[in-house]
Design a protein around this motif. Sequence first.
Motif, PDB file in Angstrom:
ATOM      1  N   GLY A  56      13.586  -0.171  14.116  1.00 28.01           N
ATOM      2  CA  GLY A  56      13.753  -0.400  12.691  1.00 28.01           C
ATOM      3  C   GLY A  56      13.536   0.847  11.878  1.00 28.01           C
ATOM      4  N   ALA A  57      13.504   0.661  10.574  1.00 23.22           N
ATOM      5  CA  ALA A  57      13.301   1.773   9.645  1.00 23.22           C
ATOM      6  C   ALA A  57      12.422   1.310   8.501  1.00 23.22           C
ATOM      7  CB  ALA A  57      14.630   2.276   9.103  1.00 23.22           C
ATOM      8  N   PHE A  58      11.530   2.163   8.115  1.00 27.75           N
ATOM      9  CA  PHE A  58      10.618   1.921   7.001  1.00 27.75           C
ATOM     10  C   PHE A  58      11.119   2.800   5.870  1.00 27.75           C
ATOM     11  CE2 PHE A  58       6.732   2.572   4.583  1.00 27.75           C
ATOM     12  CZ  PHE A  58       6.102   1.334   4.647  1.00 27.75           C
ATOM     13  N   THR A  59      11.608   2.210   4.783  1.00 23.81           N
ATOM     14  CA  THR A  59      12.224   2.998   3.713  1.00 23.81           C
ATOM     15  C   THR A  59      11.511   2.753   2.388  1.00 23.81           C
ATOM     16  OG1 THR A  59      13.854   1.272   3.197  1.00 23.81           O
ATOM     17  CG2 THR A  59      14.468   2.900   4.856  1.00 23.81           C
ATOM     18  N   ILE A  60      11.318   3.813   1.624  1.00 20.80           N
ATOM     19  CA  ILE A  60      10.734   3.690   0.290  1.00 20.80           C
ATOM     20  C   ILE A  60      11.580   4.481  -0.695  1.00 20.80           C
ATOM     21  CG2 ILE A  60       8.365   3.181   0.990  1.00 20.80           C
ATOM     22  CD1 ILE A  60       7.688   6.076   0.714  1.00 20.80           C
ATOM     23  N   TYR A  61      11.563   4.020  -1.945  1.00 26.08           N
ATOM     24  CA  TYR A  61      12.495   4.520  -2.949  1.00 26.08           C
ATOM     25  C   TYR A  61      11.763   4.810  -4.258  1.00 26.08           C
ATOM     26  CZ  TYR A  61      15.632   1.957   0.230  1.00 26.08           C
ATOM     27  OH  TYR A  61      16.280   1.466   1.342  1.00 26.08           O
ATOM     28  N   ARG A  62      12.158   5.919  -4.890  1.00 26.95           N
ATOM     29  CA  ARG A  62      11.721   6.217  -6.243  1.00 26.95           C
ATOM     30  C   ARG A  62      12.932   6.129  -7.166  1.00 26.95           C
ATOM     31  NH1 ARG A  62       7.903  11.485  -4.873  1.00 26.95           N
ATOM     32  NH2 ARG A  62       5.970  10.328  -4.492  1.00 26.95           N
ATOM     33  N   ARG A  79      12.550  12.477  -8.114  1.00 26.70           N
ATOM     34  CA  ARG A  79      11.297  13.123  -7.736  1.00 26.70           C
ATOM     35  C   ARG A  79      11.160  13.040  -6.221  1.00 26.70           C
ATOM     36  NH1 ARG A  79       5.813  11.415  -7.987  1.00 26.70           N
ATOM     37  NH2 ARG A  79       6.458   9.436  -8.894  1.00 26.70           N
ATOM     38  N   PRO A  80      11.626  14.075  -5.520  1.00 30.25           N
ATOM     39  CA  PRO A  80      11.635  14.037  -4.052  1.00 30.25           C
ATOM     40  C   PRO A  80      10.246  13.780  -3.476  1.00 30.25           C
ATOM     41  CG  PRO A  80      12.917  15.902  -4.859  1.00 30.25           C
ATOM     42  CD  PRO A  80      12.198  15.325  -6.043  1.00 30.25           C
ATOM     43  N   PHE A  81      10.225  13.129  -2.324  1.00 32.39           N
ATOM     44  CA  PHE A  81       8.971  12.846  -1.641  1.00 32.39           C
ATOM     45  C   PHE A  81       8.421  14.123  -1.013  1.00 32.39           C
ATOM     46  CE2 PHE A  81      10.925   8.688  -1.887  1.00 32.39           C
ATOM     47  CZ  PHE A  81       9.852   7.879  -2.213  1.00 32.39           C
ATOM     48  N   TYR A 125       0.821  -1.204   0.000  1.00 35.29           N
ATOM     49  CA  TYR A 125       0.000   0.000   0.000  1.00 35.29           C
ATOM     50  C   TYR A 125       0.863   1.264   0.000  1.00 35.29           C
ATOM     51  CZ  TYR A 125      -4.366  -2.542   0.832  1.00 35.29           C
ATOM     52  OH  TYR A 125      -5.468  -3.346   0.694  1.00 35.29           O
ATOM     53  N   ALA A 126       1.957   1.227   0.736  1.00 34.24           N
ATOM     54  CA  ALA A 126       2.830   2.398   0.805  1.00 34.24           C
ATOM     55  C   ALA A 126       3.412   2.737  -0.566  1.00 34.24           C
ATOM     56  CB  ALA A 126       3.952   2.170   1.809  1.00 34.24           C
ATOM     57  N   LEU A 127       3.853   1.718  -1.280  1.00 37.37           N
ATOM     58  CA  LEU A 127       4.419   1.957  -2.609  1.00 37.37           C
ATOM     59  C   LEU A 127       3.368   2.518  -3.556  1.00 37.37           C
ATOM     60  CD1 LEU A 127       6.708  -1.163  -3.179  1.00 37.37           C
ATOM     61  CD2 LEU A 127       7.258   1.040  -2.145  1.00 37.37           C
ATOM     62  N   GLU A 128       2.166   1.973  -3.467  1.00 38.38           N
ATOM     63  CA  GLU A 128       1.095   2.437  -4.347  1.00 38.38           C
ATOM     64  C   GLU A 128       0.716   3.887  -4.054  1.00 38.38           C
ATOM     65  OE1 GLU A 128      -3.634   1.496  -5.229  1.00 38.38           O
ATOM     66  OE2 GLU A 128      -2.404   0.012  -4.195  1.00 38.38           O
ATOM     67  N   LEU A 129       0.509   4.210  -2.789  1.00 34.96           N
ATOM     68  CA  LEU A 129       0.038   5.543  -2.429  1.00 34.96           C
ATOM     69  C   LEU A 129       1.135   6.606  -2.526  1.00 34.96           C
ATOM     70  CD1 LEU A 129      -2.237   4.653   0.611  1.00 34.96           C
ATOM     71  CD2 LEU A 129      -2.927   5.139  -1.727  1.00 34.96           C
ATOM     72  N   CYS A 130       2.391   6.188  -2.343  1.00 33.85           N
ATOM     73  CA  CYS A 130       3.507   7.134  -2.441  1.00 33.85           C
ATOM     74  C   CYS A 130       4.099   7.165  -3.840  1.00 33.85           C
ATOM     75  CB  CYS A 130       4.598   6.778  -1.433  1.00 33.85           C
ATOM     76  SG  CYS A 130       4.116   6.947   0.289  1.00 33.85           S
ATOM     77  N   ASP A 131       3.546   6.362  -4.746  1.00 38.40           N
ATOM     78  CA  ASP A 131       4.030   6.292  -6.125  1.00 38.40           C
ATOM     79  C   ASP A 131       5.529   6.018  -6.139  1.00 38.40           C
ATOM     80  OD1 ASP A 131       3.905   6.328  -8.865  1.00 38.40           O
ATOM     81  OD2 ASP A 131       4.100   8.513  -9.038  1.00 38.40           O
ATOM     82  N   LEU A 158       3.845  11.807   5.161  1.00 43.11           N
ATOM     83  CA  LEU A 158       2.796  11.523   6.138  1.00 43.11           C
ATOM     84  C   LEU A 158       2.305  10.088   5.988  1.00 43.11           C
ATOM     85  CD1 LEU A 158       0.736  12.338   8.300  1.00 43.11           C
ATOM     86  CD2 LEU A 158      -0.722  13.224   6.463  1.00 43.11           C
ATOM     87  N   ILE A 159       2.092   9.666   4.748  1.00 42.32           N
ATOM     88  CA  ILE A 159       1.657   8.297   4.488  1.00 42.32           C
ATOM     89  C   ILE A 159       2.704   7.309   4.985  1.00 42.32           C
ATOM     90  CG2 ILE A 159       1.161   6.621   2.671  1.00 42.32           C
ATOM     91  CD1 ILE A 159       0.043   8.971   1.025  1.00 42.32           C
ATOM     92  N   ALA A 160       3.975   7.588   4.663  1.00 46.67           N
ATOM     93  CA  ALA A 160       5.049   6.685   5.069  1.00 46.67           C
ATOM     94  C   ALA A 160       5.125   6.565   6.589  1.00 46.67           C
ATOM     95  CB  ALA A 160       6.377   7.171   4.508  1.00 46.67           C
ATOM     96  N   ARG A 161       4.942   7.678   7.296  1.00 53.39           N
ATOM     97  CA  ARG A 161       4.997   7.636   8.760  1.00 53.39           C
ATOM     98  C   ARG A 161       3.830   6.798   9.312  1.00 53.39           C
ATOM     99  NH1 ARG A 161       7.220  10.029  13.100  1.00 53.39           N
ATOM    100  NH2 ARG A 161       8.398  11.600  11.985  1.00 53.39           N
TER     101      ARG A 161
END
Length: 264
Positions: free
Chosen positions: A218-224, A228-230, A114-120, A236-239
């Motif tokens: 731990g750490a929750f990390t997402i990548y583009r 294209r900066p987040f 869900y995080a990847l989808e909503l954060c593109d 907010l979604i990632a948090r």
Amino acid sequence: MLSPREKEIAAAYARGENYQRIATSLHIAPSTVRTHLATIYRKLGVSSKIELLKALEGEQPQSKNSEEQAMLISELALSLEEAISRERALSEVLSIISRSAGNIQEVISAVLGYALELCDAQFGILFAYSPEKGFKATYIKEIPLAFQTWLTEQDWFHVSPNTGLGRMVSDTDIINIADVRMEEIYRHGDPLRDATANLGGARSFTAIPMVSKEGLIGAFTIYRQQLRPFEEKSLLIARIFADQSVIAIENARLVSEVRSAKGK
């Protein structure tokens, strides 16, 4: 032009209240707040919170041609759809956590998805953290194979204090890097940064600390993979999803403890 309920919602929203707070104070659902706001915007001919505030203060909105009006309506519609998607995803995650019975793999996979989808974003990792052992990639989603292989080979590893994860440990705060290849640490050949950029193909990156009552876990990390900066909305979604991951991990631990106690 507005009903008494619409006036309440319009005033609260113009003051800066969010959907959830308005819904709680009026004992209605957040989705009902959105529906009312769409009607309010249409009735008043406004397209932003600033214009809404001015309209409530008696200022007449500037006239817009049909093309501008259509564009503003479409933007509002898209914003509402995005909000609905975010709430639906959070609801789904909460539902998965409640029925998971300690199945952490199912929960984290859903959270990352869900995080990847909503954060593109293209891929995501949940790192476990230990002050003694460092970080370990325990859950991954859509990660490039070369980067996945590198992380598997590392197992537990310590990071430089200048990496995104290292800064997060020091500050226990969100780290948002616009371009992982533009920082000095990349030019100096840091192993983690090199793997992130060259094996993972990442350009923009964010790390969200996962904190329990024991501290950083731990750490929750997402990548583009595009430059294209987040933006704030994505952070907010990632948090939110990082927090849900902590809840899932804590629930799994409690379930495990209960099962162990029953087995004695």
